[in-house]
Enzyme design. Structure first.
Site, PDB file in Angstrom:
ATOM      1  N   CYS A  16       0.717  -1.208  -0.100  1.00 30.39           N
ATOM      2  CA  CYS A  16       0.087  -0.033  -0.046  1.00 30.39           C
ATOM      3  C   CYS A  16       0.863   1.318   0.091  1.00 30.39           C
ATOM      4  O   CYS A  16       1.646   1.623   1.029  1.00 30.39           O
ATOM      5  CB  CYS A  16      -0.967   0.122   1.252  1.00 30.39           C
ATOM      6  SG  CYS A  16      -1.930   1.542   1.650  1.00 30.39           S
ATOM      7  N   CYS A  30       0.002   3.920   2.658  1.00 29.56           N
ATOM      8  CA  CYS A  30       0.524   3.487   3.955  1.00 29.56           C
ATOM      9  C   CYS A  30       1.928   3.664   4.414  1.00 29.56           C
ATOM     10  O   CYS A  30       2.040   3.901   5.419  1.00 29.56           O
ATOM     11  CB  CYS A  30      -0.025   1.944   4.081  1.00 29.56           C
ATOM     12  SG  CYS A  30      -1.463   1.207   3.819  1.00 29.56           S
TER      13      CYS A  30
END
Length: 318
Positions: free
Chosen positions: A31, A34
């Site tokens: 991600c 993230c």
């Protein structure tokens, strides 16, 4: 920052959030957002210096945890306090945005100081050092005058140690609030009972003298109530409740329900403080994760006593 899995979730999230707010960061290695959010969260954890703990959960590796929290996209952050989720946000956020989010929920530094002083007071009380505990509670209130838990404990300890004038002064602001908190009303009832026993018309009466007068007239409620307040003053709680029940069973409305109010106050004073527990009685965590095995809970004898007398009061009022 702590990496959390299903194996250490109970300890590092549920149990830990009982004392320190826990910010869960659901993320995954693939991600992109993230990766940008992670360092911001770690820096904020350092900046807030213990006001919250950051934990990271890999949603790919810990799918059961992700499903329990209903995670639909990542990154998602969940703030846990007292064993329960209280708020959260999705997607990458800037540091100022996250600060605004955290500051809505986290205690301020003065509140943390007060909590630390109150916890130290509890330890001192358990060790039997009441004077030192009283000083710690005074420090807690000086740091955070709005800490009602510390105020309650401080006034209660003052009454136990005979500091009635100071207890009266510390209690007074809470008695002007609408509605009043039951626990402060209970302290007021106890304080009034002590003052009445010392200076009222029945001051210096013995229990035997009360019993002799009551034996002449079972409906001498003034004498019965004075006896009950004497028993409250000396901490004979069950005997006081038994005497109050005798009035309630004969006349529920006597003296604007003063016996019922005194009875309820005693129950409040006797009710054990709620223990901080990591696992709910259902056998599931706040996130809905099943807890392996069964937790055997041993009943507190005082809690049983309170429950029994609540039942007696209910029966007397019905």
């Amino acid at each position: 920052m702590i990496d959390v899995t299903l194996q250490n979730f109970e300890t590092e999230v549920i149990a830990a959030s009982m004392t320190t707010p826990i910010l869960i960061d659901f993320w995954a290695p693939w991600c992109g957002p993230c990766k940008s959010l992670g360092p911001i969260l770690e820096q904020l954890e350092a900046d807030y210096a213990g006001r919250f703990t950051l934990v990271k959960i890999d949603s790919d590796q810990e799918q059961q945890l992700a499903q329990a929290f209903g995670i639909r996209s990542i990154p998602t952050c969940i703030l846990m306090m007292g064993g329960k989720p209280v708020d959260g946000f999705m997607g990458a956020q800037t540091a100022p945005q996250i600060r605004t989010f955290l500051d809505k929920h986290l205690p301020g530094e003065h509140e943390l100081v007060a909590e630390a002083e109150a916890e130290a007071a509890l330890e001192l009380l358990q060790a039997g050092d009441t004077e030192a505990a009283l000083a710690k509670l005074a420090d807690a209130l000086a740091a955070d005058p709005g800490n009602d838990d510390a105020r309650f404990d401080y006034v209660k300890l003052l009454i136990e140690l005979g500091g009635l004038e100071e207890a009266d002064a510390m209690l007074a602001p809470k008695l002007t609030e609408i509605p009043r908190q039951l626990r402060f009303e209970a302290l007021s009832q106890w304080l009034n009972a002590i003052q009445s026993a010392a200076t009222g018309p029945y001051a210096n009466w013995t229990v035997g003298q009360f019993d002799e007068k009551i034996a002449l007239n079972k409906r001498d409620f003034d004498t019965r109530f004075a006896k009950a307040r004497l028993l409250m003053a000396v901490g004979e709680w069950t005997a006081a409740m038994d005497e109050l029940l005798e009035i309630i069973m004969r006349d529920k409305k006597w003296a604007d329900e003063a016996p019922r109010k005194a009875f309820v106050a005693i129950l409040e004073l006797l009710t054990p403080a709620k223990a901080k527990a990591a696992v709910q009685a259902s056998g599931k965590t706040a996130g809905g994760i099943e807890v392996l095995g069964k937790t055997q809970v041993q009943e507190d004898p005082q809690a049983v006593l309170v429950s029994n007398y609540r039942r007696k009061l209910s029966m007397a009022l019905n």
